[in-house]
Design a protein around this motif. Structure first.
Motif, PDB file in Angstrom:
ATOM      1  N   CYS A  13       0.825  -1.208   0.000  1.00  0.00           N
ATOM      2  CA  CYS A  13       0.000   0.000   0.000  1.00  0.00           C
ATOM      3  C   CYS A  13       0.857   1.255   0.000  1.00  0.00           C
ATOM      4  O   CYS A  13       1.776   1.380   0.801  1.00  0.00           O
ATOM      5  CB  CYS A  13      -0.911  -0.003   1.219  1.00  0.00           C
ATOM      6  SG  CYS A  13      -2.035   1.398   1.280  1.00  0.00           S
ATOM      7  N   ASP A  61      -0.054   4.985   0.694  1.00  0.00           N
ATOM      8  CA  ASP A  61      -1.094   5.890   1.172  1.00  0.00           C
ATOM      9  C   ASP A  61      -0.485   6.788   2.244  1.00  0.00           C
ATOM     10  O   ASP A  61      -0.454   6.425   3.414  1.00  0.00           O
ATOM     11  CB  ASP A  61      -2.273   5.101   1.742  1.00  0.00           C
ATOM     12  CG  ASP A  61      -3.389   5.991   2.262  1.00  0.00           C
ATOM     13  OD1 ASP A  61      -3.384   7.207   1.976  1.00  0.00           O
ATOM     14  OD2 ASP A  61      -4.267   5.482   2.970  1.00  0.00           O
ATOM     15  N   GLN A  88      -2.584   7.312   5.304  1.00  0.00           N
ATOM     16  CA  GLN A  88      -2.905   6.072   6.014  1.00  0.00           C
ATOM     17  C   GLN A  88      -4.398   5.844   6.223  1.00  0.00           C
ATOM     18  O   GLN A  88      -4.782   4.864   6.844  1.00  0.00           O
ATOM     19  CB  GLN A  88      -2.201   6.015   7.379  1.00  0.00           C
ATOM     20  CG  GLN A  88      -0.700   6.078   7.296  1.00  0.00           C
ATOM     21  CD  GLN A  88      -0.116   4.856   6.652  1.00  0.00           C
ATOM     22  OE1 GLN A  88      -0.500   3.747   6.971  1.00  0.00           O
ATOM     23  NE2 GLN A  88       0.803   5.044   5.732  1.00  0.00           N
ATOM     24  N   VAL A  89      -5.258   6.710   5.718  1.00  0.00           N
ATOM     25  CA  VAL A  89      -6.699   6.575   5.917  1.00  0.00           C
ATOM     26  C   VAL A  89      -7.238   5.366   5.156  1.00  0.00           C
ATOM     27  O   VAL A  89      -7.942   4.516   5.720  1.00  0.00           O
ATOM     28  CB  VAL A  89      -7.433   7.868   5.485  1.00  0.00           C
ATOM     29  CG1 VAL A  89      -8.934   7.679   5.528  1.00  0.00           C
ATOM     30  CG2 VAL A  89      -7.010   9.025   6.359  1.00  0.00           C
ATOM     31  N   ALA A 125      -5.455   2.924   3.868  1.00  0.00           N
ATOM     32  CA  ALA A 125      -4.740   1.721   4.314  1.00  0.00           C
ATOM     33  C   ALA A 125      -5.392   1.117   5.553  1.00  0.00           C
ATOM     34  O   ALA A 125      -5.571  -0.099   5.638  1.00  0.00           O
ATOM     35  CB  ALA A 125      -3.275   2.058   4.592  1.00  0.00           C
ATOM     36  N   VAL A 126      -5.756   1.956   6.495  1.00  0.00           N
ATOM     37  CA  VAL A 126      -6.395   1.463   7.730  1.00  0.00           C
ATOM     38  C   VAL A 126      -7.774   0.883   7.408  1.00  0.00           C
ATOM     39  O   VAL A 126      -8.145  -0.175   7.933  1.00  0.00           O
ATOM     40  CB  VAL A 126      -6.481   2.585   8.783  1.00  0.00           C
ATOM     41  CG1 VAL A 126      -7.373   2.195   9.939  1.00  0.00           C
ATOM     42  CG2 VAL A 126      -5.091   2.945   9.281  1.00  0.00           C
ATOM     43  N   ALA A 127      -8.532   1.564   6.553  1.00  0.00           N
ATOM     44  CA  ALA A 127      -9.857   1.056   6.180  1.00  0.00           C
ATOM     45  C   ALA A 127      -9.737  -0.292   5.479  1.00  0.00           C
ATOM     46  O   ALA A 127     -10.477  -1.235   5.785  1.00  0.00           O
ATOM     47  CB  ALA A 127     -10.579   2.058   5.287  1.00  0.00           C
ATOM     48  N   GLN A 144      -7.227  -2.431   5.671  1.00  0.00           N
ATOM     49  CA  GLN A 144      -6.737  -3.425   6.627  1.00  0.00           C
ATOM     50  C   GLN A 144      -7.878  -3.970   7.478  1.00  0.00           C
ATOM     51  O   GLN A 144      -7.965  -5.180   7.728  1.00  0.00           O
ATOM     52  CB  GLN A 144      -5.657  -2.820   7.504  1.00  0.00           C
ATOM     53  CG  GLN A 144      -4.931  -3.828   8.354  1.00  0.00           C
ATOM     54  CD  GLN A 144      -3.690  -3.238   8.984  1.00  0.00           C
ATOM     55  OE1 GLN A 144      -3.531  -2.022   9.092  1.00  0.00           O
ATOM     56  NE2 GLN A 144      -2.792  -4.100   9.398  1.00  0.00           N
ATOM     57  N   SER A 145      -8.783  -3.110   7.894  1.00  0.00           N
ATOM     58  CA  SER A 145      -9.943  -3.544   8.666  1.00  0.00           C
ATOM     59  C   SER A 145     -10.854  -4.445   7.821  1.00  0.00           C
ATOM     60  O   SER A 145     -11.332  -5.474   8.299  1.00  0.00           O
ATOM     61  CB  SER A 145     -10.711  -2.327   9.164  1.00  0.00           C
ATOM     62  OG  SER A 145     -11.885  -2.714   9.809  1.00  0.00           O
ATOM     63  N   HIS A 197      -9.161  -7.831   7.368  1.00  0.00           N
ATOM     64  CA  HIS A 197      -9.189  -8.603   8.615  1.00  0.00           C
ATOM     65  C   HIS A 197     -10.538  -9.296   8.777  1.00  0.00           C
ATOM     66  O   HIS A 197     -10.607 -10.485   9.094  1.00  0.00           O
ATOM     67  CB  HIS A 197      -8.908  -7.685   9.806  1.00  0.00           C
ATOM     68  CG  HIS A 197      -8.888  -8.407  11.111  1.00  0.00           C
ATOM     69  ND1 HIS A 197     -10.005  -8.555  11.901  1.00  0.00           N
ATOM     70  CD2 HIS A 197      -7.885  -9.037  11.748  1.00  0.00           C
ATOM     71  CE1 HIS A 197      -9.692  -9.246  12.965  1.00  0.00           C
ATOM     72  NE2 HIS A 197      -8.407  -9.551  12.916  1.00  0.00           N
ATOM     73  N   LEU A 242       0.757  -6.537   5.706  1.00  0.00           N
ATOM     74  CA  LEU A 242       0.856  -5.265   4.997  1.00  0.00           C
ATOM     75  C   LEU A 242       2.310  -4.842   4.834  1.00  0.00           C
ATOM     76  O   LEU A 242       3.100  -4.930   5.765  1.00  0.00           O
ATOM     77  CB  LEU A 242       0.085  -4.191   5.777  1.00  0.00           C
ATOM     78  CG  LEU A 242       0.261  -2.740   5.360  1.00  0.00           C
ATOM     79  CD1 LEU A 242      -0.230  -2.507   3.939  1.00  0.00           C
ATOM     80  CD2 LEU A 242      -0.456  -1.827   6.331  1.00  0.00           C
ATOM     81  N   LEU A 294       4.063  -1.322   3.692  1.00  0.00           N
ATOM     82  CA  LEU A 294       3.797   0.075   3.378  1.00  0.00           C
ATOM     83  C   LEU A 294       4.892   0.659   2.501  1.00  0.00           C
ATOM     84  O   LEU A 294       6.067   0.332   2.662  1.00  0.00           O
ATOM     85  CB  LEU A 294       3.705   0.905   4.663  1.00  0.00           C
ATOM     86  CG  LEU A 294       2.437   0.737   5.481  1.00  0.00           C
ATOM     87  CD1 LEU A 294       2.574   1.459   6.813  1.00  0.00           C
ATOM     88  CD2 LEU A 294       1.243   1.268   4.725  1.00  0.00           C
TER      89      LEU A 294
END
Length: 157
Positions: free
Chosen positions: A14, A16, A19-20, A22-24, A26-27, A30, A42, A44
């Motif tokens: 990723c 990004d 990180q917005v 990337a976090v979305a 990743q969730s 998961h 991940l 980065l």
């Protein structure tokens, strides 16, 4: 114990800076991969032109770039094109800011299979392509990676 030895993992890349996304993502991964007893790993990137090096042990399944400035267009296009020529062809996704959507055809020409501009559309797309994403079959833990190929019995369960 068998999941530790023969569990599958999704290795994803990723770019990004915020990180917005990337976090979305990743969730989302998961939640989606828990059902399949699979884990996501991940990697980065800190620049748009970053390319994941080719390695026989690395099965890259998903690559995502966040396109938020026009200056990044050439670098992201080259990185997507390079990524699409890997031995294991990952799914390449570009998250495009709404103001830059007119550049989506250029990104598709570079090799991006998916160009999205909102997190809900990214979620729908990831659900749809998840069965086609290449997964690593090397196990979850670095100490047991590749151990299954050397065991004298074919089934662990």
């Amino acid at each position: 114990m068998s999941a530790l030895l023969s569990g599958r993992s999704l290795i994803w890349f990723c770019f990004d800076p915020s990180q917005v996304v990337a976090v979305a993502l990743q969730s989302m991964l998961h939640d989606l991969l828990d059902e399949k007893q699979c884990r996501a790993h991940l990697m980065l990137a800190h620049e748009a032109a970053a390319v994941v090096p080719e390695s026989p042990d690395l099965v890259l399944g998903l690559a995502l770039w966040r396109f938020s400035r026009l200056e990044e267009l050439a670098a992201i296009g080259q990185a997507v094109n390079h990524c699409r020529h890997r031995l294991t062809e990952p799914i390449c996704v570009v998250y495009c800011q709404a103001a830059l959507r007119q550049h989506a055809p250029i990104l598709c020409e570079a090799g991006a299979q998916l160009v999205v501009s909102s997190v809900p559309s990214l979620q729908r797309v990831i659900r749809r392509v998840l069965p086609r994403i290449p997964l690593s079959e090397k196990g979850y833990h670095p100490l047991t990676t590749g151990l299954v190929e050397y065991l004298p019995w074919p089934e662990l369960d």
